[in-house]
Structure formats: C-alpha cells, structure tokens
Design a protein around this motif. Structure first.
Motif, PDB file in Angstrom:
ATOM      1  N   ASN A 195       0.827  -1.217   0.000  1.00 32.11           N
ATOM      2  CA  ASN A 195       0.000   0.000   0.000  1.00 32.11           C
ATOM      3  C   ASN A 195       0.859   1.263   0.000  1.00 32.11           C
ATOM      4  N   LEU A 196       1.959   1.231   0.757  1.00 32.45           N
ATOM      5  CA  LEU A 196       2.834   2.407   0.801  1.00 32.45           C
ATOM      6  C   LEU A 196       3.487   2.658  -0.557  1.00 32.45           C
ATOM      7  N   GLN A 197       3.872   1.584  -1.230  1.00 32.79           N
ATOM      8  CA  GLN A 197       4.468   1.754  -2.556  1.00 32.79           C
ATOM      9  C   GLN A 197       3.441   2.322  -3.536  1.00 32.79           C
ATOM     10  N   SER A 198       2.192   1.813  -3.432  1.00 30.00           N
ATOM     11  CA  SER A 198       1.124   2.354  -4.282  1.00 30.00           C
ATOM     12  C   SER A 198       0.880   3.820  -3.951  1.00 30.00           C
ATOM     13  N   LEU A 199       0.844   4.126  -2.641  1.00 33.77           N
ATOM     14  CA  LEU A 199       0.635   5.506  -2.216  1.00 33.77           C
ATOM     15  C   LEU A 199       1.753   6.411  -2.722  1.00 33.77           C
ATOM     16  N   GLN A 200       2.975   5.901  -2.702  1.00 35.82           N
ATOM     17  CA  GLN A 200       4.113   6.670  -3.215  1.00 35.82           C
ATOM     18  C   GLN A 200       3.936   6.957  -4.704  1.00 35.82           C
ATOM     19  N   ASP A 201       3.492   5.945  -5.436  1.00 39.73           N
ATOM     20  CA  ASP A 201       3.271   6.119  -6.871  1.00 39.73           C
ATOM     21  C   ASP A 201       2.140   7.110  -7.125  1.00 39.73           C
ATOM     22  N   TYR A 202       1.035   6.957  -6.364  1.00 36.00           N
ATOM     23  CA  TYR A 202      -0.112   7.862  -6.535  1.00 36.00           C
ATOM     24  C   TYR A 202       0.291   9.313  -6.226  1.00 36.00           C
ATOM     25  N   SER A 203       1.039   9.485  -5.101  1.00 34.71           N
ATOM     26  CA  SER A 203       1.402  10.848  -4.708  1.00 34.71           C
ATOM     27  C   SER A 203       2.293  11.500  -5.757  1.00 34.71           C
ATOM     28  N   THR A 204       3.207  10.698  -6.329  1.00 33.50           N
ATOM     29  CA  THR A 204       4.081  11.227  -7.388  1.00 33.50           C
ATOM     30  C   THR A 204       3.260  11.676  -8.591  1.00 33.50           C
ATOM     31  N   LYS A 205       2.294  10.822  -8.975  1.00 34.59           N
ATOM     32  CA  LYS A 205       1.449  11.176 -10.116  1.00 34.59           C
ATOM     33  C   LYS A 205       0.599  12.412  -9.829  1.00 34.59           C
ATOM     34  N   LEU A 206       0.059  12.499  -8.604  1.00 35.75           N
ATOM     35  CA  LEU A 206      -0.758  13.661  -8.258  1.00 35.75           C
ATOM     36  C   LEU A 206       0.069  14.948  -8.263  1.00 35.75           C
ATOM     37  N   LEU A 207       1.276  14.863  -7.711  1.00 41.29           N
ATOM     38  CA  LEU A 207       2.135  16.046  -7.698  1.00 41.29           C
ATOM     39  C   LEU A 207       2.533  16.456  -9.118  1.00 41.29           C
ATOM     40  N   ASN A 208       2.786  15.451  -9.956  1.00 36.42           N
ATOM     41  CA  ASN A 208       3.098  15.751 -11.363  1.00 36.42           C
ATOM     42  C   ASN A 208       1.900  16.383 -12.057  1.00 36.42           C
ATOM     43  N   LEU A 209       0.699  15.876 -11.745  1.00 39.91           N
ATOM     44  CA  LEU A 209      -0.519  16.427 -12.351  1.00 39.91           C
ATOM     45  C   LEU A 209      -0.721  17.877 -11.917  1.00 39.91           C
ATOM     46  N   ILE A 210      -0.505  18.138 -10.620  1.00 40.24           N
ATOM     47  CA  ILE A 210      -0.653  19.508 -10.120  1.00 40.24           C
ATOM     48  C   ILE A 210       0.369  20.427 -10.786  1.00 40.24           C
ATOM     49  N   SER A 211       1.594  19.942 -10.944  1.00 38.77           N
ATOM     50  CA  SER A 211       2.624  20.741 -11.617  1.00 38.77           C
ATOM     51  C   SER A 211       2.222  21.041 -13.067  1.00 38.77           C
ATOM     52  N   PHE A 212       1.584  20.038 -13.738  1.00 40.28           N
ATOM     53  CA  PHE A 212       1.130  20.254 -15.107  1.00 40.28           C
ATOM     54  C   PHE A 212       0.065  21.349 -15.158  1.00 40.28           C
ATOM     55  N   TYR A 213      -0.922  21.240 -14.232  1.00 47.77           N
ATOM     56  CA  TYR A 213      -1.970  22.273 -14.179  1.00 47.77           C
ATOM     57  C   TYR A 213      -1.369  23.648 -13.898  1.00 47.77           C
ATOM     58  N   GLU A 214      -0.359  23.660 -13.025  1.00 49.82           N
ATOM     59  CA  GLU A 214       0.292  24.915 -12.681  1.00 49.82           C
ATOM     60  C   GLU A 214       0.945  25.545 -13.920  1.00 49.82           C
ATOM     61  N   LYS A 215       1.602  24.698 -14.718  1.00 45.95           N
ATOM     62  CA  LYS A 215       2.232  25.197 -15.940  1.00 45.95           C
ATOM     63  C   LYS A 215       1.187  25.707 -16.936  1.00 45.95           C
ATOM     64  N   VAL A 216       0.056  24.962 -17.008  1.00 50.04           N
ATOM     65  CA  VAL A 216      -1.008  25.372 -17.944  1.00 50.04           C
ATOM     66  C   VAL A 216      -1.566  26.731 -17.545  1.00 50.04           C
ATOM     67  N   VAL A 217      -1.832  26.899 -16.237  1.00 53.18           N
ATOM     68  CA  VAL A 217      -2.390  28.172 -15.766  1.00 53.18           C
ATOM     69  C   VAL A 217      -1.408  29.311 -16.028  1.00 53.18           C
ATOM     70  N   ASN A 218      -0.138  29.053 -15.736  1.00 57.57           N
ATOM     71  CA  ASN A 218       0.866  30.102 -15.951  1.00 57.57           C
ATOM     72  C   ASN A 218       1.020  30.437 -17.430  1.00 57.57           C
ATOM     73  N   LYS A 219       0.839  29.427 -18.272  1.00 55.63           N
ATOM     74  CA  LYS A 219       0.996  29.655 -19.702  1.00 55.63           C
ATOM     75  C   LYS A 219      -0.146  30.506 -20.262  1.00 55.63           C
ATOM     76  N   THR A 220      -1.326  30.412 -19.637  1.00 58.84           N
ATOM     77  CA  THR A 220      -2.470  31.213 -20.120  1.00 58.84           C
ATOM     78  C   THR A 220      -2.263  32.705 -19.874  1.00 58.84           C
ATOM     79  N   GLN A 221      -1.393  33.006 -18.852  1.00 56.25           N
ATOM     80  CA  GLN A 221      -1.156  34.405 -18.470  1.00 56.25           C
ATOM     81  C   GLN A 221      -2.450  35.106 -18.040  1.00 56.25           C
ATOM     82  N   ASN A 222      -3.422  34.282 -17.621  1.00 53.49           N
ATOM     83  CA  ASN A 222      -4.679  34.844 -17.122  1.00 53.49           C
ATOM     84  C   ASN A 222      -4.464  35.239 -15.666  1.00 53.49           C
TER      85      ASN A 222
END
Length: 432
Positions: A195-222
């Motif tokens: 479960n911890l290994q799965s949680l580690q994988d999930y958390s990495t993916k979630l953080l990567n997803l948040i970073s992607f959204y962050e880049k998208v928002v910044n790219k809009t310059q809105n």
C-alpha cells in the motif's frame, strides 16, 4: 501594578521555558528560563531566528514548528523520544547533582487570524525529576530481574546435567515460536508495504498532475486564474505539503523494509528445521547471527570479515552452531569498553572448517581461561551472567566432533578458534 504587568512578571518567572515565534521562526519573546540559561535577555534575542541559535536541532525544531503553522494544531516532543532538545543543565531535586535536562516541549498556536497561525508558543518543561524517577524504576526492575536470574542460576546449579539436555528443546521451542510469530507478522507487513508503494506512486502522479496544471495556468497568463491558483496554494500550504509528503512516505517505506529484514533474519536464525542435521552454509549462519546481535554491536563495535571463498557446506545442526556464534559475538561485544573491533575469519582445509572470532576487549586472565568452559563459571558481575553460554557452546562443538580453544591477553583482547570437521552422516554413528 497593572494586571498586564503582573502577567508579564509571572510569565518571566515561570519554571517553564516560554518562547514566542513568528512565521519566519524569529523570536518575539522568551522568558527568564531561556534568558538565564543562555545569558541572552529577551530584548537582545528579539528578532533573531531560533534555528540560528540552535543549529544542531534546527531540522527537528523546524519540522515541529512548521507543522503547527500548517495544521493549526499543537505538536509535542516528549523526553522518552527526544530527551535533550535543548542542551540545558538541571539539578536533581534531592542530591543537587548537575545533569543534562530532560524536557517535554509543547508547540501551540498562539495568535490565529482567519484560521491562519501567526505566532507559535514553545513551552519547555523540565522533567528531569520525572525522568529520573522512571529511570530509577527501570533500574530497580532490572536489578530485581538480575536478582531473579541469580536465584535461577543457583537453582540451576543443582540441575546442571538436566539443563544441558533441555537446552536443545528450549531452543527448538523458541525457534518454532519465532517462526510462527514472524509468519503472522509477514502478512500485515506485506500489504502495508504494498500500500505504501502504491501511495508513493499515486502521490508522485498527483504532484506531477498539479505541476502540469500549474504550468497550464501560468501559460495562459490569465491574471485571475493565476491569482486564484496562488491563493489556493498558499491557503493549503502546498509548497510545504509537496516537500514533506514524499519524505514521509519514503521514511515509512524505509521503516517497513527494516522490519521486513528483521523478520527475515529472525526466521533464518531460528528456523525449526535447522535443529536437524543438514548441510549448511556457515557464512550465512554467521551473517544472520550478526544481524540478530546488531543491537549489541552497532553503537561501538566495528566488525571485520575475512571469509575464504568458496567454502564447502558443513554437515551440522545450524541452529545450534548459530547459538555458539551468538554467544561468542555477544561476549566479545560486552568485553569492549568504548569503541572496539571484532574480527571474524573463516577458512577451510580438506578436512575441517576453522572459525576464528577475535576482539579488542578487556581480555581474560590466565587463571580464568582454564575455567571459562566450566558450567556456571563467569567473569561477569553477579546477576549479569549465568556462566552457561560458553559451557553450552563447548558442548555443541563437542557434539559436532570439533574443538574450541581460547587465547587471551588482558587489556589486549581475546580470540576463540573453533575447528569443525567436515562430517558425513556416517561419522555421527561412530563414537568420538
């Protein structure tokens, strides 16, 4: 005197350490408890960073205090877990003896505005008296246990022959119990690790997803979206969570791996089948024994290995020989005062294996060397040894048609040399 002045005077004179910190971990106030011990007044220390004043504990203090700012909940540090966060001295209440202060510390949110913590109050309590009480109680329990062991040893002297015969059954029972417990623990440990290994994988993916959204928002310059994003990140303390969450998961996985290794070593060391005669790898037995004895070794003993390769398998009772190795290694560790070394050498000839265990301990006198294999003879203080370990080891080696000899020099060290012939099943049928 005004009520405020009375309160300020009371806070200054409390037998507790009181320190108020802002969001930058800068000191806004501390009372006489800190000022007297560090010879720095409240006015002099105001505005200084707490972590700069206490660099050795900076990481620990930062983590504790930041958790209060982030979670708006109190945090605690107890003396049993971390006894000396601040290197203050304290006097024993009865003897007056100066000793390092044992501390309980509470970190509480003090000034909270709109559910955001602005200041944290750190309260340090001197619990040296309480710690001394518990340690004294523990020491008394240990002394009672030692006295109980001494009484058992006296009783055992009357039944020496019987105890020698019962030892093998006892070891087999312990091995069976340890194997059963290890098996039961393995199941929950397994799914926790998974479960911890799965949680580690999930958390990495979630953080990567948040970073992607962050880049998208910044790219809009809105500006509206970017402002909302920044507000939400600050409100949720995202930067802190992003840094702390992977570390927490990694620490948990490391801990589970450590428990798994301990269980594995325990199962190997005390495997019930090893009470039977079988061909075994002596090196594996020594390595597993070292892991079991790790608590005796890790603080002050460095182990050096010299193993001939390849080595022939030895026809033996592995669990019994592991007990011999454990007795000798623990005795060597206990003979070392301060830092020291244990050297383990294994070599083979065409007819035998030779195991040499050498330490840099206090050594054994010539008169004692003649008696150390006798039942109930011990050089340890009363209550700290039964005198059966080396006697039992001698019997086990004799059962394997081998020999064990000792050479020692006071204040230099001791060497035990075990010679085990390469037996076959038919050799056991012939008398020694």
């Amino acid at each position: 005197m005004t009520t405020l002045a009375v309160l300020e005077n009371l806070t200054a004179k409390l037998p507790l350490g009181v320190c108020v910190l802002n969001e930058q971990l800068e000191i806004e106030y501390w009372n006489d408890f800190f000022a007297d011990r560090l010879n720095i007044s409240c006015d002099q220390v105001k505005g200084q960073n707490l972590l700069t004043l206490f660099p050795n504990e900076a990481k620990y203090l930062k983590k504790k205090i930041n958790s209060v700012f982030v979670l708006n909940n109190a945090s605690f540090s107890y003396w049993e877990h971390r006894p000396h966060v601040f290197l203050f001295s304290s006097s024993r209440p009865i003897t007056g003896e100066e000793t390092l202060m044992y501390q309980n510390i509470e970190f509480i949110p003090l000034h909270v505005s709109n559910n955001v913590v602005k200041t944290v109050c750190m309260i340090v309590q001197d619990v040296t008296e309480l710690a001394s009480y518990y340690q004294g109680k523990k020491q008394l329990s240990e002394e009672l246990a030692q006295e109980h062991s001494a009484l058992l040893a006296l009783n055992t002297k009357l039944e020496a022959a019987q105890n020698q015969l019962l030892q093998a059954d006892k070891m087999a029972a312990i091995g069976q119990l340890a194997a059963g417990v290890a098996h039961e623990i393995n199941n929950p440990i397994g799914f926790i690790h998974s479960n911890l290994q799965s949680l580690q994988d999930y958390s990495t993916k979630l953080l990567n997803l948040i970073s992607f959204y962050e880049k998208v928002v910044n790219k809009t310059q809105n500006k509206t979206f970017m402002a909302l994003q920044q507000e939400m990140q600050e409100r949720s303390q995202y930067s802190f969570l992003r840094e702390d969450m992977p570390e927490l998961i990694n620490e948990s996985i490391t801990g589970i791996d450590r428990v798994t290794d301990i269980i594995k070593n325990l199962k190997v060391f005390s495997h019930v089948d090893s009470s039977e005669w079988q061909h075994a790898n002596i090196i594996e037995g020594i390595e597993n024994t070292l892991k079991i004895a790790n608590s005796q070794l890790k603080y002050n003993v460095e182990v050096h290995r010299e193993f001939q390769q390849p080595l022939p398998a030895l026809f033996c009772q592995p669990m019994q020989l592991n007990q011999v190795f454990l007795n000798l290694i623990v005795n060597s560790a206990q003979a070392i005062d301060g830092k020291g070394h244990i050297y383990i050498k294994v070599s083979a000839s065409s007819t035998a294996l030779v195991i040499e265990i050498k330490d840099t301990g206090c050594g054994i006198s010539e008169s004692a060397q003649c008696k150390i294999f006798e039942p109930f003879y011990t050089t340890k203080p009363v209550g700290q040894g039964t005198g059966l370990g080396l006697s039992l080891s001698y019997s086990i080696v004799q059962k394997h048609k081998g020999s064990i000899v000792v050479s020692s020099e006071l204040d230099v060290g001791t060497t035990f040399i075990i010679t085990l012939p390469l037996l076959t099943p038919s050799d056991l049928e012939r008398p020694s």
